[in-house]
Scaffold this motif. Structure first.
Motif, PDB file in Angstrom:
ATOM      1  N   ALA A   1       0.831  -1.214   0.000  1.00 34.49           N
ATOM      2  CA  ALA A   1       0.000   0.000   0.000  1.00 34.49           C
ATOM      3  C   ALA A   1       0.864   1.263   0.000  1.00 34.49           C
ATOM      4  O   ALA A   1       0.565   2.244  -0.682  1.00 34.49           O
ATOM      5  CB  ALA A   1      -0.924  -0.011   1.217  1.00 34.49           C
ATOM      6  N   ALA A   2       1.991   1.221   0.737  1.00 34.57           N
ATOM      7  CA  ALA A   2       2.841   2.422   0.859  1.00 34.57           C
ATOM      8  C   ALA A   2       3.870   2.532  -0.254  1.00 34.57           C
ATOM      9  O   ALA A   2       4.594   3.529  -0.341  1.00 34.57           O
ATOM     10  CB  ALA A   2       3.555   2.395   2.205  1.00 34.57           C
ATOM     11  N   SER A   3       3.977   1.467  -1.104  1.00 28.00           N
ATOM     12  CA  SER A   3       5.028   1.413  -2.139  1.00 28.00           C
ATOM     13  C   SER A   3       6.411   1.669  -1.544  1.00 28.00           C
ATOM     14  O   SER A   3       7.239   2.374  -2.118  1.00 28.00           O
ATOM     15  CB  SER A   3       4.763   2.409  -3.274  1.00 28.00           C
ATOM     16  OG  SER A   3       3.676   1.981  -4.025  1.00 28.00           O
ATOM     17  N   ALA A   4       6.630   1.131  -0.354  1.00 28.54           N
ATOM     18  CA  ALA A   4       7.926   1.291   0.326  1.00 28.54           C
ATOM     19  C   ALA A   4       8.118   0.096   1.259  1.00 28.54           C
ATOM     20  O   ALA A   4       7.140  -0.503   1.702  1.00 28.54           O
ATOM     21  CB  ALA A   4       7.950   2.584   1.124  1.00 28.54           C
ATOM     22  N   ALA A   5       9.357  -0.261   1.513  1.00 25.31           N
ATOM     23  CA  ALA A   5       9.617  -1.392   2.417  1.00 25.31           C
ATOM     24  C   ALA A   5      10.954  -1.203   3.104  1.00 25.31           C
ATOM     25  O   ALA A   5      11.728  -0.307   2.755  1.00 25.31           O
ATOM     26  CB  ALA A   5       9.595  -2.697   1.642  1.00 25.31           C
ATOM     27  N   THR A   6      11.200  -2.085   4.097  1.00 25.82           N
ATOM     28  CA  THR A   6      12.428  -1.982   4.876  1.00 25.82           C
ATOM     29  C   THR A   6      13.515  -2.871   4.282  1.00 25.82           C
ATOM     30  O   THR A   6      13.294  -4.051   4.041  1.00 25.82           O
ATOM     31  CB  THR A   6      12.137  -2.422   6.331  1.00 25.82           C
ATOM     32  OG1 THR A   6      11.110  -1.588   6.818  1.00 25.82           O
ATOM     33  CG2 THR A   6      13.370  -2.308   7.206  1.00 25.82           C
TER      34      THR A   6
ATOM     35  N   VAL B   1      12.810   2.277   2.476  1.00 26.11           N
ATOM     36  CA  VAL B   1      13.103   2.836   1.145  1.00 26.11           C
ATOM     37  C   VAL B   1      11.882   2.672   0.243  1.00 26.11           C
ATOM     38  O   VAL B   1      11.249   1.602   0.223  1.00 26.11           O
ATOM     39  CB  VAL B   1      14.320   2.105   0.484  1.00 26.11           C
ATOM     40  CG1 VAL B   1      14.760   2.805  -0.782  1.00 26.11           C
ATOM     41  CG2 VAL B   1      15.484   1.959   1.457  1.00 26.11           C
ATOM     42  N   ALA B   2      11.542   3.720  -0.500  1.00 23.62           N
ATOM     43  CA  ALA B   2      10.429   3.635  -1.458  1.00 23.62           C
ATOM     44  C   ALA B   2      10.818   2.669  -2.576  1.00 23.62           C
ATOM     45  O   ALA B   2      11.994   2.594  -2.940  1.00 23.62           O
ATOM     46  CB  ALA B   2      10.142   5.020  -2.038  1.00 23.62           C
ATOM     47  N   PHE B   3       9.834   1.920  -3.103  1.00 19.15           N
ATOM     48  CA  PHE B   3      10.128   0.955  -4.172  1.00 19.15           C
ATOM     49  C   PHE B   3      10.901   1.628  -5.316  1.00 19.15           C
ATOM     50  O   PHE B   3      11.831   1.056  -5.872  1.00 19.15           O
ATOM     51  CB  PHE B   3       8.834   0.350  -4.743  1.00 19.15           C
ATOM     52  CG  PHE B   3       8.140  -0.602  -3.805  1.00 19.15           C
ATOM     53  CD1 PHE B   3       8.816  -1.168  -2.717  1.00 19.15           C
ATOM     54  CD2 PHE B   3       6.805  -0.943  -4.011  1.00 19.15           C
ATOM     55  CE1 PHE B   3       8.161  -2.052  -1.857  1.00 19.15           C
ATOM     56  CE2 PHE B   3       6.149  -1.826  -3.163  1.00 19.15           C
ATOM     57  CZ  PHE B   3       6.824  -2.381  -2.078  1.00 19.15           C
ATOM     58  N   ALA B   4      10.481   2.850  -5.647  1.00 19.46           N
ATOM     59  CA  ALA B   4      11.090   3.548  -6.787  1.00 19.46           C
ATOM     60  C   ALA B   4      12.585   3.810  -6.547  1.00 19.46           C
ATOM     61  O   ALA B   4      13.372   3.846  -7.498  1.00 19.46           O
ATOM     62  CB  ALA B   4      10.361   4.858  -7.046  1.00 19.46           C
ATOM     63  N   ASP B   5      12.956   3.993  -5.269  1.00 24.57           N
ATOM     64  CA  ASP B   5      14.364   4.294  -4.960  1.00 24.57           C
ATOM     65  C   ASP B   5      15.171   3.042  -4.614  1.00 24.57           C
ATOM     66  O   ASP B   5      16.392   3.102  -4.460  1.00 24.57           O
ATOM     67  CB  ASP B   5      14.453   5.252  -3.751  1.00 24.57           C
ATOM     68  CG  ASP B   5      13.701   6.548  -4.006  1.00 24.57           C
ATOM     69  OD1 ASP B   5      13.605   6.933  -5.195  1.00 24.57           O
ATOM     70  OD2 ASP B   5      13.191   7.143  -3.026  1.00 24.57           O
ATOM     71  N   MET B   6      14.453   1.926  -4.416  1.00 27.86           N
ATOM     72  CA  MET B   6      15.091   0.701  -3.905  1.00 27.86           C
ATOM     73  C   MET B   6      16.270   0.215  -4.773  1.00 27.86           C
ATOM     74  O   MET B   6      17.350  -0.069  -4.242  1.00 27.86           O
ATOM     75  CB  MET B   6      14.028  -0.397  -3.768  1.00 27.86           C
ATOM     76  CG  MET B   6      14.498  -1.658  -3.115  1.00 27.86           C
ATOM     77  SD  MET B   6      14.418  -1.596  -1.314  1.00 27.86           S
ATOM     78  CE  MET B   6      12.714  -1.866  -0.954  1.00 27.86           C
TER      79      MET B   6
END
Ligand code: HAM
Length: 440
Positions: A406-411, A423-428
């Protein structure tokens, strides 16, 4: 029973294959500093190349060649028909003859030009009786320098080889460098005659092989491992007493360069090497710690007549080759370890099947950034996915649940330090690539 690999061959499984890569990369780097460039020649050559180049009196040619013919030619042979000389092929037992053939065929050494410096890596084939450190297919790294007769080339090659061993992790004190000169076409005939006359006096003490080879190449008796022959050869005439002035000067100069570079060597007048093409300098490096009977981890020398032997114009040459599998034994004996590169840097785990499509696309984008990334393709519990990440030795784990999707981000969790970073998926991909490059 399932089909097993052929006798005397060896699988290099991933860790050892990774070490082979490291071995050849190190060779390219070290030898590259001395001007050596890679060359790749075929694994099969005309049998005649080895017969003429290496010599019929050698074990390598007379007993150990794997000869190959195409199906069509095999039929002809079975039917008792002859086949063309050029269709008799053999798997290369060593690399020098093929490289010299290529240098001659492509005219790589031109009059007045700088010598050509080539290096190669790959499998060689000898039908020997297999034992530890003696295989029927083994891997060599080698170099050949053609077009230079100066002793500094010999010394530079030997210094480079010793540097390579040390870089790969074999301690200098675990090796001994044996050095000799085989003389040249001017002084060797008198020496051969002297050894021949000596062997005739001791013919009853020699093995069948040495008796058979005595007239073709009496010097081969120095290479015989049979006890009786070793005893006889202890008192045989020494090449050092027969070298002409030019060969003596060449040998002295090589030793002078090695002394100046601080490379220790042992002069071994019995060292003749197992191949007949050598002139002047010959040398061998033996591992002293290894429990294996096959202690020669490399060797080579000068071969100023080989190019002519295979049909080229006079072109002096020098080279060496080292055996990968024997170096591995020497490294094990020295207690050296190699840590293969990780197969996986980032592992992406999913809480449930619902996150799988997101995980799948995140994995692709990380890989597209050059980050070694994996996920489980089977239905596994989160615990068992962590186990898999552990087995793969992943440095980071990213766990995706409904909140992360949902947040498009993970640890990104560092499995070694337990540090975490959201980190956001886009920056991962960029962030993971940065961390991996920094080794964090
Ligand atoms: P070589 O001494 O026959 O020389 O082989 C070089 C190295 O290959 C040996 O020192 C050993 O480490 C490894 N080796 C040889 N035979 C086997 C085997 N059956 N199993 C495992 N390892 C083996 C040459 O091949 C020459 N072409 C070297 C050379 C290059 N001379 C001038 N230029």
């Amino acid at each position: 029973m399932s089909i097993q690999l052929p006798t005397g061959t060896k699988d290099l499984l991933p860790d050892e294959a990774a070490f082979w890569d490291h071995f050849t990369d190190t060779a390219k780097r070290v030898f590259g500093c001395y001007g050596y460039q890679p060359v790749v020649t075929p694994l099969i050559e005309q049998t005649n190349l080895f017969v003429r180049g290496i010599g019929t009196a050698t074990d390598v040619v007379s007993k150990e060649m794997f000869t190959a013919v195409s199906g069509e030619n095999l039929k002809k042979l079975v039917a008792g028909e002859g086949i063309d000389e050029k269709d008799r092929l053999s798997l290369r037992p060593e690399g020098t003859a093929g490289v010299v053939r290529a240098v001659v065929q492509h005219n790589l050494v031109q009059q007045g030009s700088a010598p050509v410096k080539l290096m190669y890596a790959g499998p060689m084939f000898r039908a020997e009786r297999p034992q530890k450190g003696r295989l029927r297919q083994f891997n060599q790294v080698g170099i050949e320098c053609l077009g230079a007769e100066e002793p500094s080339i010999d010394a530079e090659g030997i210094i480079m080889l010793m540097r390579f061993y040390e870089e790969i992790g074999i301690p200098r004190e675990s090796m001994v460098l044996l050095l000799n000169s085989m003389g040249c076409e001017n002084c060797r005939p008198a020496y051969r005659d002297a050894v021949h006359a000596y062997l005739e006096q001791h013919v009853d003490e020699l093995c069948d092989d040495c008796r058979r080879r005595m007239d073709i190449n009496p010097l081969r008796a120095f290479d015989c491992k049979k006890e009786g022959c070793i005893r006889v050869m202890e008192s045989a005439p020494r090449i050092t007493d027969y070298l002409c002035d030019d060969c003596k000067a060449h040998h002295q100069a090589v030793k002078g360069y090695l002394d100046a570079a601080g490379i220790a060597y042992v002069e071994d007048y019995k060292l003749v090497r197992g191949l007949d093409y050598y002139t002047r300098t010959v040398f061998e490096v033996q591992a002293t710690d290894s429990a294996s009977a096959q202690s020669a981890i490399g060797g080579g020398g000068r071969y100023d007549k080989l190019a002519e032997e295979v049909g080229g114009k006079p072109t002096p040459g020098f080279g060496f080759a080292l055996g990968f599998e024997r170096c591995v034994i020497a490294l094990e004996a020295a207690g050296a370890t190699f840590t293969p590169p990780r197969a996986c840097e980032v592992f992406v785990a999913c809480v449930s099947d619902d996150e799988r499509p997101t995980a799948f696309s995140l994995v692709q984008s990380l890989r597209a950034h050059g980050v070694k990334t994996d996920m489980s393709h089977q239905k596994r519990s989160l615990k068992s996915q962590f186990k898999l990440a552990n087995k793969l030795n992943a440095r980071y784990v990213v766990t995706l649940g409904p909140d992360e999707v949902a947040a498009s981000a993970a640890t990104l969790r560092n499995m070694d330090t337990h540090e975490e970073e959201s980190v956001a998926f886009a920056d991962m991909p960029a962030r993971a690539a940065e961390l991996v490059a920094a080794g964090e």
